[in-house]
Design an enzyme around this catalytic site. Structure first.
Site, PDB file in Angstrom:
ATOM      1  N   HIS A 186       3.407 -96.526  16.405  1.00 18.03           N
ATOM      2  CA  HIS A 186       4.453 -95.520  16.523  1.00 18.03           C
ATOM      3  C   HIS A 186       4.966 -95.063  15.168  1.00 18.03           C
ATOM      4  O   HIS A 186       5.067 -93.866  14.895  1.00 18.03           O
ATOM      5  CB  HIS A 186       5.614 -96.066  17.354  1.00 18.03           C
ATOM      6  CG  HIS A 186       6.676 -95.052  17.618  1.00 18.03           C
ATOM      7  ND1 HIS A 186       6.605 -94.163  18.664  1.00 18.03           N
ATOM      8  CD2 HIS A 186       7.828 -94.764  16.947  1.00 18.03           C
ATOM      9  CE1 HIS A 186       7.668 -93.372  18.634  1.00 18.03           C
ATOM     10  NE2 HIS A 186       8.428 -93.714  17.601  1.00 18.03           N
ATOM     11  N   HIS A 201       5.753 -91.425  10.783  1.00 16.23           N
ATOM     12  CA  HIS A 201       6.672 -91.367   9.644  1.00 16.23           C
ATOM     13  C   HIS A 201       6.022 -91.888   8.363  1.00 16.23           C
ATOM     14  O   HIS A 201       6.664 -92.648   7.619  1.00 16.23           O
ATOM     15  CB  HIS A 201       7.933 -92.177   9.958  1.00 16.23           C
ATOM     16  CG  HIS A 201       8.669 -91.706  11.171  1.00 16.23           C
ATOM     17  ND1 HIS A 201       9.345 -90.500  11.212  1.00 16.23           N
ATOM     18  CD2 HIS A 201       8.819 -92.255  12.403  1.00 16.23           C
ATOM     19  CE1 HIS A 201       9.902 -90.346  12.398  1.00 16.23           C
ATOM     20  NE2 HIS A 201       9.593 -91.389  13.148  1.00 16.23           N
ATOM     21  N   LYS A 251       5.949 -81.689  16.259  1.00 20.89           N
ATOM     22  CA  LYS A 251       7.016 -82.564  15.767  1.00 20.89           C
ATOM     23  C   LYS A 251       8.070 -81.635  15.187  1.00 20.89           C
ATOM     24  O   LYS A 251       7.932 -81.135  14.067  1.00 20.89           O
ATOM     25  CB  LYS A 251       6.485 -83.525  14.701  1.00 20.89           C
ATOM     26  CG  LYS A 251       7.530 -84.515  14.175  1.00 20.89           C
ATOM     27  CD  LYS A 251       7.799 -85.635  15.162  1.00 20.89           C
ATOM     28  CE  LYS A 251       8.665 -86.731  14.526  1.00 20.89           C
ATOM     29  NZ  LYS A 251       8.928 -87.846  15.454  1.00 20.89           N
TER      30      LYS A 251
END
Length: 316
Positions: A186, A201, A251
């Protein structure tokens, strides 16, 4: 800071996308940023000890393009890729190489069961082995031991890191499925759920997919000082199938540190997540050098590492 003021600032960011530095100034002046000096000290020492990160302007050069908005219907406001230049010799360094090996081990769609092969498990263990020998993780381990949050024995600590980052769990709704997600997937790799990107990220993964044509940079929402980028908030789309005409999953708002080494991010997020779990904290205000920001840490299903990322502003 009152909820009304915080909500007003959030709306200002969402619809006008002004300078993050200006918003940060108002947040601090209204008492919204109360630095966690204990973790700031830990993260600063980790940062100072890390001699393996990329040098902005030398190893990394960016095309920031134009400022965009957080709305999902925003237009693509950057015709060029985010990364103008990356010194790929970085990826020959062992921690980068071990990290890079992990990025193609996952199914991007939430709800598709993950299956770990023997080779993938070996790659994960090799990454943990190199990370625990790094200065940032040694500082992180020392801090975690002092709080009695992690085992002192190094082999037990490696197993503990595996459980935190690589244990598979269910993020999708398929009851028959054993696991379709993990903390590592994730945070560092990213996932796609219902046509939207979640997680994702990490600057290395972004560069890897942008280079292959699978990620389209759409513009920045927030940035630091232009001459020394530290962290950016951006919008992008991700399309694993480059042969179709679809734009891919969006995103709308994504944040990433820039140029940080894999071991630094892995260590910082480990400490932040455990701190958040033990203290019921989500937004952790910290400072590295002159950069004030939040590490956002979520516990998933009261047990798993749901997400960890950096943000200029606190998140819900």
């Amino acid at each position: 800071m009152s909820n009304n003021v915080r909500n007003s600032l959030t709306l200002l960011l969402f619809y006008a996308a002004p300078s993050i530095l200006i918003i940060s100034y108002f947040c601090r002046s209204m008492g919204g940023f109360e630095e966690n000096t204990e973790l700031s000290d830990v993260f600063q020492r980790m940062w100072d000890s890390d001699d393996n990160r990329a040098v902005m302007g030398q190893d990394l050069q960016l095309n920031m393009g134009r400022r965009t908005f957080t709305r999902e219907q925003s237009q693509d406001r950057s015709s060029e890729p985010l990364f103008d230049y990356v010194n790929e010799e970085l990826f020959e360094r062992e921690s980068y190489r071990r990290f890079y090996d992990l990025l193609d081990n996952y199914e991007s769609e939430v709800g598709v069961e993950e299956v770990m092969t023997k080779q993938e498990i070996l790659e994960m263990k090799k990454f943990i082995n190199i990370v625990v020998e790094s200065s940032p993780m040694k500082i992180a381990h020392e801090y975690l031991i002092s709080k009695q949050w992690a085992p002192e024995n190094i082999e037990e600590f490696k197993d503990w890191l595996w459980d935190v980052w690589f244990t598979l769990y269910k993020r999708g709704r398929n009851r028959r499925m054993k696991g379709d997600s993990s903390g590592f997937e994730h945070v560092f790799v990213g996932e796609i759920r219902n046509g939207k990107v979640i997680g994702f990220h990490n600057w290395i993964q972004f560069y890897r997919l942008e280079k292959s044509g699978k990620v389209d940079y759409r513009g920045f929402i927030g940035r630091g000082q232009e001459d020394q980028e530290f962290m950016i908030t951006i919008q992008f789309s991700w399309d694993e199938d480059t042969d179709d005409d679809e734009e891919g999953a969006l995103k709308a708002v994504g944040g990433t540190l820039l140029g940080t080494s894999p071991e630094f991010e892995f260590a910082m997020y480990t400490v932040a997540w455990v701190f958040g779990k033990e203290n019921n904290a989500v937004n952790i205000p910290v400072k590295i050098n002159d950069n004030e920001f939040y590490v956002v840490a979520h516990v998933f299903k009261q047990r798993y590492l749901g997400t960890c990322f950096t943000s200029w502003l606190p998140q819900n």
